[in-house]
Design a protein around this motif. Structure first.
Motif, PDB file in Angstrom:
ATOM      1  N   ILE A 108       0.853  -1.181   0.000  1.00 34.80           N
ATOM      2  CA  ILE A 108       0.000   0.000   0.000  1.00 34.80           C
ATOM      3  C   ILE A 108       0.895   1.239   0.000  1.00 34.80           C
ATOM      4  N   PHE A 109       0.559   2.187  -0.880  1.00 32.40           N
ATOM      5  CA  PHE A 109       1.268   3.468  -0.946  1.00 32.40           C
ATOM      6  C   PHE A 109       0.408   4.543  -0.283  1.00 32.40           C
ATOM      7  N   VAL A 110       0.994   5.271   0.647  1.00 33.10           N
ATOM      8  CA  VAL A 110       0.324   6.389   1.308  1.00 33.10           C
ATOM      9  C   VAL A 110       0.939   7.672   0.762  1.00 33.10           C
ATOM     10  N   LYS A 111       0.118   8.474   0.092  1.00 27.26           N
ATOM     11  CA  LYS A 111       0.598   9.714  -0.535  1.00 27.26           C
ATOM     12  C   LYS A 111       0.211  10.900   0.344  1.00 27.26           C
ATOM     13  N   LEU A 112       1.178  11.755   0.609  1.00 27.43           N
ATOM     14  CA  LEU A 112       0.969  12.887   1.515  1.00 27.43           C
ATOM     15  C   LEU A 112       1.146  14.196   0.764  1.00 27.43           C
ATOM     16  N   HIS A 113       0.309  15.164   1.120  1.00 28.99           N
ATOM     17  CA  HIS A 113       0.395  16.502   0.542  1.00 28.99           C
ATOM     18  C   HIS A 113       0.264  17.525   1.660  1.00 28.99           C
ATOM     19  N   ALA A 114       1.109  18.556   1.619  1.00 27.67           N
ATOM     20  CA  ALA A 114       1.068  19.620   2.611  1.00 27.67           C
ATOM     21  C   ALA A 114       0.417  20.849   1.990  1.00 27.67           C
ATOM     22  N   PRO A 115      -0.745  21.290   2.496  1.00 25.87           N
ATOM     23  CA  PRO A 115      -1.374  22.509   1.973  1.00 25.87           C
ATOM     24  C   PRO A 115      -0.541  23.751   2.310  1.00 25.87           C
ATOM     25  N   TRP A 116      -0.924  24.870   1.730  1.00 23.74           N
ATOM     26  CA  TRP A 116      -0.178  26.115   1.914  1.00 23.74           C
ATOM     27  C   TRP A 116      -0.119  26.522   3.384  1.00 23.74           C
ATOM     28  N   GLU A 117      -1.232  26.355   4.109  1.00 22.00           N
ATOM     29  CA  GLU A 117      -1.245  26.774   5.509  1.00 22.00           C
ATOM     30  C   GLU A 117      -0.237  25.980   6.335  1.00 22.00           C
ATOM     31  N   VAL A 118      -0.139  24.673   6.078  1.00 17.40           N
ATOM     32  CA  VAL A 118       0.810  23.834   6.811  1.00 17.40           C
ATOM     33  C   VAL A 118       2.242  24.190   6.438  1.00 17.40           C
ATOM     34  N   ARG A 207       9.423  21.313   0.296  1.00 16.28           N
ATOM     35  CA  ARG A 207       8.138  20.742   0.704  1.00 16.28           C
ATOM     36  C   ARG A 207       8.327  19.371   1.352  1.00 16.28           C
ATOM     37  N   SER A 208       9.146  18.510   0.725  1.00 19.94           N
ATOM     38  CA  SER A 208       9.357  17.175   1.286  1.00 19.94           C
ATOM     39  C   SER A 208      10.102  17.262   2.618  1.00 19.94           C
ATOM     40  N   ARG A 209      11.002  18.241   2.748  1.00 18.88           N
ATOM     41  CA  ARG A 209      11.724  18.403   4.023  1.00 18.88           C
ATOM     42  C   ARG A 209      10.775  18.841   5.129  1.00 18.88           C
ATOM     43  N   ILE A 210       9.831  19.710   4.809  1.00 21.41           N
ATOM     44  CA  ILE A 210       8.857  20.141   5.814  1.00 21.41           C
ATOM     45  C   ILE A 210       7.949  18.976   6.221  1.00 21.41           C
ATOM     46  N   VAL A 211       7.498  18.197   5.244  1.00 20.79           N
ATOM     47  CA  VAL A 211       6.647  17.037   5.564  1.00 20.79           C
ATOM     48  C   VAL A 211       7.419  16.039   6.421  1.00 20.79           C
ATOM     49  N   HIS A 212       8.688  15.788   6.080  1.00 23.92           N
ATOM     50  CA  HIS A 212       9.495  14.873   6.876  1.00 23.92           C
ATOM     51  C   HIS A 212       9.656  15.400   8.299  1.00 23.92           C
ATOM     52  N   HIS A 213       9.832  16.707   8.443  1.00 25.91           N
ATOM     53  CA  HIS A 213       9.936  17.321   9.768  1.00 25.91           C
ATOM     54  C   HIS A 213       8.678  17.051  10.587  1.00 25.91           C
ATOM     55  N   ILE A 214       7.517  17.139   9.934  1.00 24.15           N
ATOM     56  CA  ILE A 214       6.264  16.868  10.641  1.00 24.15           C
ATOM     57  C   ILE A 214       6.176  15.395  11.033  1.00 24.15           C
ATOM     58  N   LEU A 215       6.514  14.510  10.094  1.00 26.63           N
ATOM     59  CA  LEU A 215       6.409  13.079  10.368  1.00 26.63           C
ATOM     60  C   LEU A 215       7.328  12.642  11.495  1.00 26.63           C
ATOM     61  N   GLN A 216       8.434  13.315  11.676  1.00 28.23           N
ATOM     62  CA  GLN A 216       9.361  12.957  12.747  1.00 28.23           C
ATOM     63  C   GLN A 216       8.841  13.369  14.121  1.00 28.23           C
TER      64      GLN A 216
END
Length: 902
Positions: A108-118, A207-216
């Motif tokens: 299963i692939f989980v695709k993540l997107h960060a909106p502008w506010e995030v 964008r990917s660095r910010i998402v990774h920061h959140i996931l951590q």
């Protein structure tokens, strides 16, 4: 800036949060969003771009770009942890979609997107620097005379062809952030920043660095330490996590006529393609796509390769100087003409007597590397190493300024899960965050370091034992090859021994490297480092030490021990009172050292290049082959981007460690024994030209896209480079003084030769040197076990009475037979004096150069000061303009306030 995320359980999210990893909303082969409808970016009546729907880089709506991919298997039992983790991801504002794999329904692939506010919220928390004004370039005030000179130079350059090494500016995109002043992003001052399009304001790497920061920083279970994506990857909850490549790296259309399809395609054409091997690297584009850490590696590798050009040119000049002066070398002439000088056997029994003229070829080859320019080249390389490091500091400062790394500081690192699990019972307050954290007692830390140091010492002893085994092999096989049936091997027994020993040594090196990696991993985990950077530095130091000793131990033996402690005929020193120690060739030991370095260097670089590119190529080819057999070619080409990236190889577990280690070991080979092998910089240069494109091809085409991470420099590797530079001065001094015949020739020319006392040292002063460097031995004084089977009657028709050997000893009929002569002590004193003078002189030059070359270029210092001043002015003017506009608007609306400013 981490904040704890509250865990939402089923009873709190009863309706909005599907259970069982949201598999109830999962459709095989279709994109299904599990994000809240209110947070979707779809606008009623707006058409969705068809291209975005089909390229595999967007959600189903064709607007939300995929910033990160998580992969797991439905059969994995860690369902509850994933469920809680994904709920908290949505609570943070990230949007999510899931899709099953086209090749395996269990994946299963989980695709993540960060909106502008995030993105805006976390960019401000992470102090991400973004462009807000274009740079104002200004020229220094110059004198009229300088302007005239520059005009003449520019007029002269107009007649010259364009620089072929520069990339075509029309091909590269306009990297706006490099032409703008930047400042930490702030939502309150968002009007200051240059925002043409909110979807592209933050590039994909950011964008990917910010998402990774959140996931951590998202929790997956109740508990203080149950937080972060890394822990879920380590316990198997998720199988992989990576950002997506920006589409395919190939295109049916030419990049010159139709432009680049995406940044990955542009990198492939302008950087990873073999057709641009002679061009500069597009470092700004590399940094934008892969991040500053990988960009700095390629910047350092390119700088190192560029600095190798003068070293390779001078080394080639030294070699060619030896070639041109070969026919004028008095020593090689005397060796080739010495048909009446009979040398003693170089091994017991089976080795025959030999004429000195039989080593004519080896004497000529030795002169190619050991000639009058060798000392100059050794000094040059010691100075070159210092200049390389000092100018890299300046280059790094320029790169750090251009990439906004000057004021960047690493965040407070998270504690390793293994450290937390081991020392969770004992806590103390962190002086930075003010929060309690696990604490390792000083006594426990010291005891672990002592055990680790003991393990390192033991492994070094294993290396020494391996070298000792090679020494025994050389001692035993030289007699075996001397009694060989084939005349070619029998007549070149010593060269055959050296060649086979080097090949066996290389095999041992490669086998021990596998063992060393496991031992270094075990010892580093035994030390229990607190953070990932501490773990990385400790592991790096151990691996470098192991591999450096493993790679260079046999070279040190040949350079400084081979033939030094053999005794003399009639009184040979033996191993375990059995094996006679190996002697140097009649032409010297330098030819053995050259052969060792040449074979090891070529084989090591060839093997590394194969493993770096060949191994992932074969793995990816095998994966594509299986997919082609199961689904056909047409179906494979329609795979979405996340499926294609998942089938690529992940980046090494140790990041850039293997790339840095390979180059640092090569730097050691290039500098430490360069006096014995002047062609080492040339071989390193040729390898690095290939290495840059190999690494680029691997990053762009064979590996998943690594997370873009930041770094200010190359880390602990710089200190290792400085240590190698210091060691190279010492080893080259000993190579010239001990291994080569430079000092004995110099002593003979000034003290014992035809020009003694005249202050000259030309080739005419070397007449008789060969005879003076050989001692006489009475054949009847041989030991029984070393007496040769032949009596030497084939040379003169009668048994030999005397033979010669390399040493400075008295003849057999002197009052003290075979005692050291006065010339031996003169040579020894000259060698020690040369080592001391050479080291002090070169170290003084190195320190002087380090002092004279500032770490920060003057023009860069001025640019930084001016930029700081302009940024303050711009921020003040922008704020003033905003306040004035607000004041005018309030006046228009009839509103006024007292004590307004300005």
């Amino acid at each position: 800036v981490a904040k704890d995320v509250n865990i939402f359980f089923d009873e709190l999210e009863g309706v909005n949060s599907p259970s069982k990893d949201d598999d109830s909303l999962l459709h095989h082969g279709n994109l299904t969003s599990t994000s809240d409808d209110a947070s979707r970016l779809e606008v009623v009546g707006e058409e969705v771009p068809d291209k975005n729907k089909t390229n595999g880089l967007y959600f189903r709506d064709g607007k939300c770009r995929i910033d990160y991919i998580l992969v797991y298997r439905k059969s994995n039992p860690q369902t509850e942890k994933r469920e809680v983790f994904e709920r908290n991801i949505r609570a943070e504002g990230l949007q999510m979609e899931k899709e099953s794999s086209l090749t395996n329904s269990d994946i299963i692939f989980v695709k993540l997107h960060a909106p502008w506010e995030v993105l805006g919220k976390y960019a401000e928390l992470m102090n991400v620097r973004m462009p807000f004004r274009r740079k104002i370039y200004y020229l220094h005030r110059r004198y009229k005379f300088m302007n005239r000179i520059e005009k003449q130079i520019s007029r002269f350059r107009g007649w010259l062809p364009r620089k072929p090494m520069k990339l075509d500016k029309e091909t590269l995109p306009d990297l706006e952030e490099n032409d703008c002043y930047t400042a930490p992003f702030s939502q309150q001052r968002i009007h200051h920043f240059i925002i043409h399009n909110k979807d592209t304001f933050f590039n994909n790497a950011t964008r990917s660095r910010i998402v990774h920061h959140i996931l951590q920083r998202v929790k997956y279970e109740e508990g203080k330490n149950k937080i972060g994506l890394n822990r879920l990857l380590s316990n198997g909850s998720y199988e992989a996590a990576f950002p997506l490549h920006e589409g395919s790296y190939r295109s049916k259309n030419s990049i010159r006529t139709h432009g680049a399809e995406n940044h990955r395609h542009l990198l492939y054409e302008c950087w990873a393609s073999w057709g641009v091997w002679y061009k500069y690297q597009p470092l700004d584009l590399v940094r934008r796509y892969f991040g500053e850490k990988i960009g700095l590696y390629f910047a350092w590798l390119g700088w190192y390769t560029g600095m190798l050009f003068p070293a390779a040119f001078i080394g080639l000049f030294v070699f060619l100087y030896g070639v041109t002066t070969l026919n004028h070398c008095q020593v090689s002439k005397e060796v080739c003409q010495a048909t009446d000088i009979i040398m003693c056997p170089i091994c017991d029994k089976y080795c025959p007597f030999m004429r000195l003229s039989d080593s004519c070829v080896y004497a000529k080859v030795t002169h190619l590397f050991d000639n009058g320019a060798t000392v100059f080249f050794a000094v040059f390389m010691a100075v070159w190493a210092t200049v390389f490091l000092e100018f890299w500091k300046r280059r790094r400062a320029v790169i750090a300024y251009d990439w906004d790394l000057i004021d960047w500081e690493e965040e407070e690192e998270e504690i390793r899960p293994q450290f937390e699990a081991k020392y969770s019972k004992k806590e103390r307050m962190n002086p930075i965050s003010g929060k309690p954290e696990p604490y390792q007692a000083f006594a426990d830390k010291c005891s672990r370091l002592i055990v680790s140091a003991s393990g390192i010492f033991f492994m070094i002893c294993v290396v020494i034992a391996a070298v000792f085994g090679i020494v025994i092999y050389r001692v035993v096989t030289v007699s075996t090859f001397a009694a060989f049936k084939w005349a070619l091997i029998r007549n070149n027994s010593q060269v055959a021994t050296t060649g086979t020993a080097v090949c066996i040594n290389f095999c041992i090196i490669m086998l021990l490297n596998v063992l060393y990696e496991k031992v270094a991993l075990f010892l580093t985990n035994l030390e229990q480092p607190r953070t990932e950077s501490e773990w990385e530095n400790s592991f790096t130091l151990k691996m470098f030490l192991f591999q450096f000793v493993n790679l260079n131990s046999s070279t040190f033996y040949i350079a400084f021990f081979l033939g030094r402690f053999t005794g003399h005929p009639g009184a040979y020193l033996r191993l375990i009172n059995r094996w006679r120690l190996e002697e140097c060739h009649p032409s010297g030991c330098l030819i053995d050292l050259c052969m060792q370095m040449g074979i090891i260097m070529v084989l090591k670089q060839t093997w590394n290049n194969f493993m770096e590119l060949g191994y992932p190529l074969i793995q990816n080819w095998w994966t594509r082959r299986k997919l082609r057999q199961e689904y056909g070619t047409q179906r494979k080409t329609s795979f979405p981007q996340w499926e294609k990236d998942y089938n690529l190889q992940p980046m090494n577990a140790y990041g850039l460690f293997d790339e840095y280690l390979e180059m640092i070991l090569q730097f050691g080979f290039t500098t430490i024994f360069v006096a014995a092998f002047p062609l080492a910089p040339l071989l390193a240069l040729l390898n690095n030209i290939i290495e840059i494109r190999l690494d680029a091809y691997k990053f762009v085409t064979q590996w998943r896209r690594p997370l873009a991470s930041r770094a200010k420099d190359i880390g602990i590797w710089y200190g290792i480079l400085e240590g190698i530079g210091i060691l190279s001065v010492i080893t080259n001094a000993f190579v010239i003084a001990v291994t080569s015949d430079f000092i004995p020739r110099l002593v003979y020319a000034y003290k014992y030769g035809p020009c003694a006392g005249q202050g000259e040292a030309g080739q005419k002063c070397m007449v008789g040197y060969v005879n003076a460097s050989l001692s006489v031995f009475l054949v009847s004084d041989f030991e029984n076990r070393s007496e040769p089977t032949s009596n030497g009657s084939e040379f003169s028709g009668s048994p030999l009475k005397y033979c010669r050997y390399r040493d400075y000893r008295d003849p057999p009929h002197s009052p003290v037979p075979y005692g050291y002569t006065l010339q031996f002590w003169h040579v020894l004193a000259a060698r020690l004096a040369f080592i001391i003078v050479f080291e002090h002189l070169v170290f003084c030059i190195k320190h002087l150069i380090s002092y004279l070359i500032p770490d920060l270029p003057k023009d860069l210092r001025d640019r930084m000061r001016r930029e700081k001043y302009l940024i303050q002015e711009m921020m003040y003017e922008a704020e003033l303009e905003r306040l004035q506009k607000e004041r005018k608007e309030r006046k228009k609306n009839g509103k006024s306030y007292h004590n307004e400013w300005p």
